[in-house]
Motif scaffolding. Structure first.
Motif, PDB file in Angstrom:
ATOM      1  N   ASP A   9     -23.711   1.166  48.946  1.00  0.00           N
ATOM      2  CA  ASP A   9     -24.339   0.241  47.993  1.00  0.00           C
ATOM      3  C   ASP A   9     -23.903   0.643  46.592  1.00  0.00           C
ATOM      4  O   ASP A   9     -23.248   1.671  46.399  1.00  0.00           O
ATOM      5  CB  ASP A   9     -25.863   0.288  48.114  1.00  0.00           C
ATOM      6  N   TYR A  10     -24.276  -0.172  45.610  1.00  0.00           N
ATOM      7  CA  TYR A  10     -24.004   0.142  44.211  1.00  0.00           C
ATOM      8  C   TYR A  10     -25.352   0.269  43.498  1.00  0.00           C
ATOM      9  O   TYR A  10     -25.882  -0.703  42.950  1.00  0.00           O
ATOM     10  CB  TYR A  10     -23.136  -0.952  43.568  1.00  0.00           C
ATOM     11  N   ARG A  11     -25.920   1.485  43.536  1.00  0.00           N
ATOM     12  CA  ARG A  11     -27.224   1.767  42.919  1.00  0.00           C
ATOM     13  C   ARG A  11     -27.133   3.044  42.070  1.00  0.00           C
ATOM     14  O   ARG A  11     -26.287   3.905  42.312  1.00  0.00           O
ATOM     15  CB  ARG A  11     -28.311   1.911  43.989  1.00  0.00           C
ATOM     16  N   TYR A  12     -28.057   3.124  41.099  1.00  0.00           N
ATOM     17  CA  TYR A  12     -28.073   4.294  40.224  1.00  0.00           C
ATOM     18  C   TYR A  12     -28.534   5.533  40.990  1.00  0.00           C
ATOM     19  O   TYR A  12     -29.335   5.428  41.930  1.00  0.00           O
ATOM     20  CB  TYR A  12     -29.005   4.054  39.036  1.00  0.00           C
ATOM     21  N   PRO A  13     -28.047   6.726  40.616  1.00  0.00           N
ATOM     22  CA  PRO A  13     -28.438   7.958  41.315  1.00  0.00           C
ATOM     23  C   PRO A  13     -29.895   8.338  41.009  1.00  0.00           C
ATOM     24  O   PRO A  13     -30.514   7.775  40.102  1.00  0.00           O
ATOM     25  CB  PRO A  13     -27.455   8.991  40.742  1.00  0.00           C
ATOM     26  N   PRO A  14     -30.443   9.323  41.737  1.00  0.00           N
ATOM     27  CA  PRO A  14     -31.870   9.678  41.572  1.00  0.00           C
ATOM     28  C   PRO A  14     -32.199  10.272  40.198  1.00  0.00           C
ATOM     29  O   PRO A  14     -33.363  10.236  39.779  1.00  0.00           O
ATOM     30  CB  PRO A  14     -32.096  10.705  42.684  1.00  0.00           C
ATOM     31  N   ASP A  15     -31.199  10.832  39.466  1.00  0.00           N
ATOM     32  CA  ASP A  15     -31.488  11.418  38.153  1.00  0.00           C
ATOM     33  C   ASP A  15     -31.352  10.416  37.011  1.00  0.00           C
ATOM     34  O   ASP A  15     -31.481  10.769  35.848  1.00  0.00           O
ATOM     35  CB  ASP A  15     -30.573  12.623  37.905  1.00  0.00           C
ATOM     36  N   HIS A  16     -31.093   9.150  37.325  1.00  0.00           N
ATOM     37  CA  HIS A  16     -30.952   8.114  36.294  1.00  0.00           C
ATOM     38  C   HIS A  16     -32.309   7.496  36.015  1.00  0.00           C
ATOM     39  O   HIS A  16     -33.192   7.445  36.879  1.00  0.00           O
ATOM     40  CB  HIS A  16     -29.965   7.040  36.773  1.00  0.00           C
ATOM     41  N   GLU A  17     -32.471   6.994  34.781  1.00  0.00           N
ATOM     42  CA  GLU A  17     -33.760   6.395  34.429  1.00  0.00           C
ATOM     43  C   GLU A  17     -34.042   5.113  35.217  1.00  0.00           C
ATOM     44  O   GLU A  17     -35.199   4.748  35.423  1.00  0.00           O
ATOM     45  CB  GLU A  17     -33.799   6.114  32.921  1.00  0.00           C
ATOM     46  N   ARG A  18     -32.978   4.417  35.691  1.00  0.00           N
ATOM     47  CA  ARG A  18     -33.137   3.211  36.517  1.00  0.00           C
ATOM     48  C   ARG A  18     -32.879   3.575  37.982  1.00  0.00           C
ATOM     49  O   ARG A  18     -32.144   2.904  38.692  1.00  0.00           O
ATOM     50  CB  ARG A  18     -32.176   2.127  36.055  1.00  0.00           C
ATOM     51  N   LYS A  19     -33.488   4.633  38.391  1.00  0.00           N
ATOM     52  CA  LYS A  19     -33.309   5.235  39.713  1.00  0.00           C
ATOM     53  C   LYS A  19     -33.346   4.194  40.837  1.00  0.00           C
ATOM     54  O   LYS A  19     -34.299   3.426  40.970  1.00  0.00           O
ATOM     55  CB  LYS A  19     -34.435   6.263  39.904  1.00  0.00           C
ATOM     56  N   TYR A  20     -32.231   4.178  41.633  1.00  0.00           N
ATOM     57  CA  TYR A  20     -32.077   3.347  42.832  1.00  0.00           C
ATOM     58  C   TYR A  20     -32.056   1.844  42.554  1.00  0.00           C
ATOM     59  O   TYR A  20     -32.159   1.034  43.478  1.00  0.00           O
ATOM     60  CB  TYR A  20     -33.147   3.651  43.881  1.00  0.00           C
ATOM     61  N   LEU A  21     -31.915   1.439  41.311  1.00  0.00           N
ATOM     62  CA  LEU A  21     -31.722   0.015  41.008  1.00  0.00           C
ATOM     63  C   LEU A  21     -30.224  -0.292  41.000  1.00  0.00           C
ATOM     64  O   LEU A  21     -29.392   0.606  40.886  1.00  0.00           O
ATOM     65  CB  LEU A  21     -32.337  -0.335  39.646  1.00  0.00           C
ATOM     66  N   HIS A  22     -29.870  -1.580  41.119  1.00  0.00           N
ATOM     67  CA  HIS A  22     -28.461  -1.943  41.174  1.00  0.00           C
ATOM     68  C   HIS A  22     -27.765  -1.653  39.849  1.00  0.00           C
ATOM     69  O   HIS A  22     -28.316  -1.907  38.770  1.00  0.00           O
ATOM     70  CB  HIS A  22     -28.304  -3.429  41.508  1.00  0.00           C
TER      71      HIS A  22
END
Length: 870
Positions: A765-778
């Motif tokens: 998938d194309y999602r943000y990593p767990p350390d990003h502020e938009r965690k697991y969003l596209h």
């Protein structure tokens, strides 16, 4: 006295054998002069219905004789099993000319003097594919005109017994049989051979083949066309030869002739598609080692270090990406740049096929005297079943005659029941497809756990992934369900179409065609649509998976994409259908006929007559051609709707069709009774269905390339996200996999064991990593890829549609030389008819009645002047 009785018994037996010997393989009455045009058979069994059946037969046969037909009955003692009576029917000249006028049959008036086409320069190259001229063109080409009893001297009548061909004769007799009354029952007038066959009064009704298929007839008056068809057309060793379409048309009628013409043309056009598809497949094969995606997946330093999230909840373990090395390499065979080219090519090929078929059909209409054939005039004749079941009558506004009709309220009720039944069966297909999806989801976890934990499967684990194992078994299960549903629905579709009581034969065929095609379309293609457009699209992500019925987790695509699974599904269903179809068409009739003839082989050949031999064959019913068209149209859907996923589909179809032509011709010539000849000037409603599928195929292939294959994500990465100029596609696999923190797993999803203490796992998938502020969003890349996919669909559809419509506009439906020949023939035919009328008027002028005939003469001459001016 005893010796006298024995002598009399011997004489009787000798007389029977002599009589049978005379009629061995004969198609004539006992006098050897009158031709057998039709045969009825019945068994005189003594049951409750015996007297009623006997009375029906007496009345029916009496009415046939009143209609002018001549009958000759073979006693059951003369039959091979001693049980069956045969009624042989002959149509004398007076009957033939009467009904030839009613049926508007065209007959020759002058040999055609229009020069034939210019010789093809490739004729010398194509010579090995040609058949002898006598086989290809069994009779001269004539100018023709509708038959009229009053103008018999106008026609080229050399011999009354052979003027009407056997196919014309059996068509005329069949017309009489379907309308001949046989009495009144329950206050209703009953008529038609079909009803008598249904209630068991007669067991069979059929025209005769002209000889045995493996040897010529002994009678010199017989053309032995069946033997010629078998030797030159129906044997598989002749698969590379052209088809003798004129002879097929002469023997079986135009309706069967046009089917084989269409099937042959479709097969010829498939050759081009198969060659291009094979080239695209070979491109994928030769570039397999250069594919950067599969290289990275197979590389122990890249794919071997990427830990993938579990494929199922709790039971499945973490796994390394390089375990899918071999399946990713095989997916490149079908998921490459050539896929896009082939999808566009097939969109144009379909248009060329349909447009060139229209031209071929127009040429056949001219050559087979179908230009002025009004199918409405032939087919708008009321069906006997309609006339029998509709008791109410109203005046026809055109003919001013009273005709039966079905009240609007009755029609509405019947259509509601019919629609509800079709809807129920389509819902049943969808329910069965959902059941197969549930099976996929349920066994997916089992396969994943089994393959990860079973040592014996380790050697093939790279090739047989859990996704592929699930896909193969589900495809096989789906194919079995398709065959079972087909078996039942065919009978339901015929029943509800009969219940609707269509007014004409054309209406009946069109309604049945649409019902059957709608069902078959959903039945055969639903699973392919699921894999192509739904599988792997609504998975969610680790920790927030989506579930079907809140129980089964939706299945994911392989890391290399879902296209290889669509290819697997398409191959199994398409190949399975073709193999099963050939078994049904060839082996089953052969076994039935072998079983039926097993007793006859014990009898002397001279005691096994032509009508008995044909009686033991299978019946080619009124819907025989319908099933042949349906089979080919479903195949046409496979090679057009999903061809972007499987470039070898046209090659499979080509090989099948080469076999199909010979199987169909073999079974029609050797395993089936001779069908009643019927006219048709086109493939009918199937043309519209093919046009609809051609348009739909552009849309489906655009969506397959955009959403099922990995082409668009790779192109977006290549042009927008690649950081390595020397190798733009390196790093694509890592870029296409998102990161998930294992500690974020809810208890429902977390595997029971984590022996290597992995901290993160990857998922497609194309999602943000767990350390990003938009965690697991596209990510933005996801939206860029989605926009590129939609833009690609719009551009591809518009480009292909513009080219399709331009090609269709450029290619005229009727060739210019055919138009000129049609006009020339009409002019010459009118001229011949007018000259004939003038001669008749001159004769009348010589005999008297000058005032009336002079005006007629002036009017006729005026009409000729107008004709010349036109």
């Amino acid at each position: 006295q005893q010796s006298g009785r024995r002598y009399n018994l011997f004489l009787k037996r000798r007389l029977r054998i002599d009589k049978r010997h005379q009629s061995k393989d004969s198609i004539f009455f006992r006098d050897g002069v009158r031709r057998i045009d039709f045969v009825l058979s019945y068994v005189d069994d003594l049951n409750k219905e015996w007297e009623k059946k006997l009375e029906r037969r007496r009345e029916f046969e009496s009415n046939l004789q009143k209609a002018g037909l001549e009958l000759e009955t073979e006693d059951k003692k003369e039959s091979e099993d001693g049980k069956i009576f045969f009624v042989k029917i002959h149509a004398p000249w007076e009957v033939l000319i009467t009904y030839a006028e009613v049926l508007n049959i065209k007959v020759p008036i002058k040999e055609n003097d229009i020069p034939s086409m210019v010789e093809n320069p490739l004729d010398c190259v194509l010579f090995p594919l040609r058949l002898p001229e006598k086989v290809m063109h069994p009779e001269p080409d004539y100018f023709t005109a509708p038959f009229s009893k009053d103008k018999q001297e106008l026609y080229l009548i050399n011999d009354e017994s052979t003027f009407f061909s056997p196919s014309m004769r059996n068509r005329i007799v069949n017309y009489i049989l379907t309308r001949c009354p046989y009495g009144t029952e329950e206050g209703k007038k009953k008529f038609g051979i079909k009803r008598l066959l249904n209630n068991g009064t007669y067991t069979a009704a059929y025209p005769l083949h002209d000889c045995q298929y493996w040897k010529k007839a002994n009678d010199p008056n017989c053309d032995s066309e069946r033997y010629t068809l078998y030797m030159e057309w129906a044997r598989f060793l002749r698969f590379y030869k052209e088809q003798p379409l004129d002879l097929i048309r002469k023997y079986y009628g135009e309706k069967i002739g046009i089917y084989f013409a269409w099937l042959g043309f479709y097969t010829e056009m498939l050759f081009l598609a198969a060659v291009v598809g094979l080239i695209c497949f070979l491109y994928g094969l030769f570039t397999m080692d250069e594919n950067m995606s599969s290289k990275e997946i197979c590389d122990p330093a890249i794919g071997g270090e990427i830990i993938m999230c579990p494929l199922c909840d709790r039971e499945c373990e973490y796994w390394r990406l390089n375990t899918t090395c071999e399946s990713s390499q095989y997916s490149h065979l079908f998921d490459n740049v050539a896929t896009l080219f082939f999808a566009i090519f097939m969109g144009i090929w379909v248009t060329l096929f349909l447009e060139f078929w229209k031209r071929r059909q127009a040429r056949l209409k001219y050559e087979w005297d179908l230009v002025d054939f009004e199918e409405e005039q032939q087919q708008l004749q009321l069906r006997p079943e309609y006339e029998a079941k509709c008791t109410q009558k109203k005046r026809n506004p055109i003919t001013q005659e009273m005709e039966p009709y079905l009240p609007l309220t009755s029609q509405a009720v019947r259509f509601c029941i019919s629609g509800a039944t079709v809807l129920f069966w389509v819902s049943l297909i969808i329910a069965s497809m959902i059941a197969v999806i549930v099976y996929r989801l349920a066994v997916y976890a089992a396969f994943a756990g089994l393959m990860e934990n079973t040592q014996t499967l380790q050697p093939i684990s790279g090739l047989l992934t859990p996704q592929l194992a699930t896909s193969v078994t589900a495809s096989c299960l789906n194919f079995v369900i398709i065959m079972i549903l087909n078996f039942f629905y065919e009978r339901i579709a015929i029943w509800i179409t009969d219940m609707e009581i269509p007014r004409t034969h054309m209406e009946y065929e069109n309604r049945l065609t649409m019902k059957m095609f709608l069902f078959q379309f959903v039945n055969y293609y639903s699973s392919c649509f699921y894999v192509a457009f739904f599988k792997g699209k609504f998975v969610g992500y680790p920790g927030a998976y989506t579930y079907m019925f809140n129980r089964w987790r939706n299945e994911e695509c392989d890391p290399a994409g879902c296209l290889i699974e669509l290819t697997t599904q398409l191959t199994i269903v398409m190949a399975g259908k073709q193999i099963w179809g050939n078994i049904q068409e060839a082996i089953v009739p052969w076994i039935c006929n072998w079983w039926g003839r097993r007793k006859a082989r014990n009898n002397p050949e001279n005691l096994y007559s032509r009508w008995e031999q044909d009686h033991d064959l299978q019946t080619f019913g009124a819907l025989g051609l319908f099933y042949e068209y349906l089979e080919m149209v479903i195949q046409f859907g496979f090679i057009t709707l999903f061809v972007a996923s499987f470039p070898l589909a046209p090659l499979l179809a080509l090989m099948n069709n080469i076999l199909e032509i010979r199987v169909d011709s073999w079974k029609l010539t050797t395993q089936y009774r001779r069908p009643v000849a019927a006219k048709a000037h086109s493939i009918g409603v199937w043309q519209e269905i093919l046009n609809g599928m051609a348009i739909l195929s552009v849309v489906t292939n655009a969506f397959i390339v955009a959403f099922t294959s990995d082409m668009i994500p790779r192109l977006v990465y290549y042009y927008a996200y690649s950081e390595n100029e020397d190798s733009p596609m390196s790093g694509y696999i890592n870029n296409s996999l998102s990161v998930f923190l294992i500690s974020d797993f809810p208890e429902r999803n977390e595997p029971k064991e984590n022996p290597e203490n992995f901290v993160i796992c990857r998922y497609r998938d194309y999602r943000y990593p767990p350390d990003h502020e938009r965690k697991y969003l596209h990510t933005m890349q996801f939206w860029h890829i989605l926009a590129a996919k939609l833009a690609f669909i719009i551009i591809m559809e518009h480009v292909v549609f513009i080219v399709k419509f331009f090609v269709a506009w450029m290619i005229p439906d009727v060739p210019a030389d055919v138009k000129a020949k049609i006009k020339r023939e009409k002019y010459l035919t009118q001229k011949i008819l007018h000259e004939y009328e003038l001669e008749k008027l001159k004769e009348r002028l010589c005999q008297g009645d000058k005032r009336a005939t002079e005006k007629e003469f002036i009017a006729t001459e005026g009409r000729m002047e107008l004709s010349r001016a036109m």
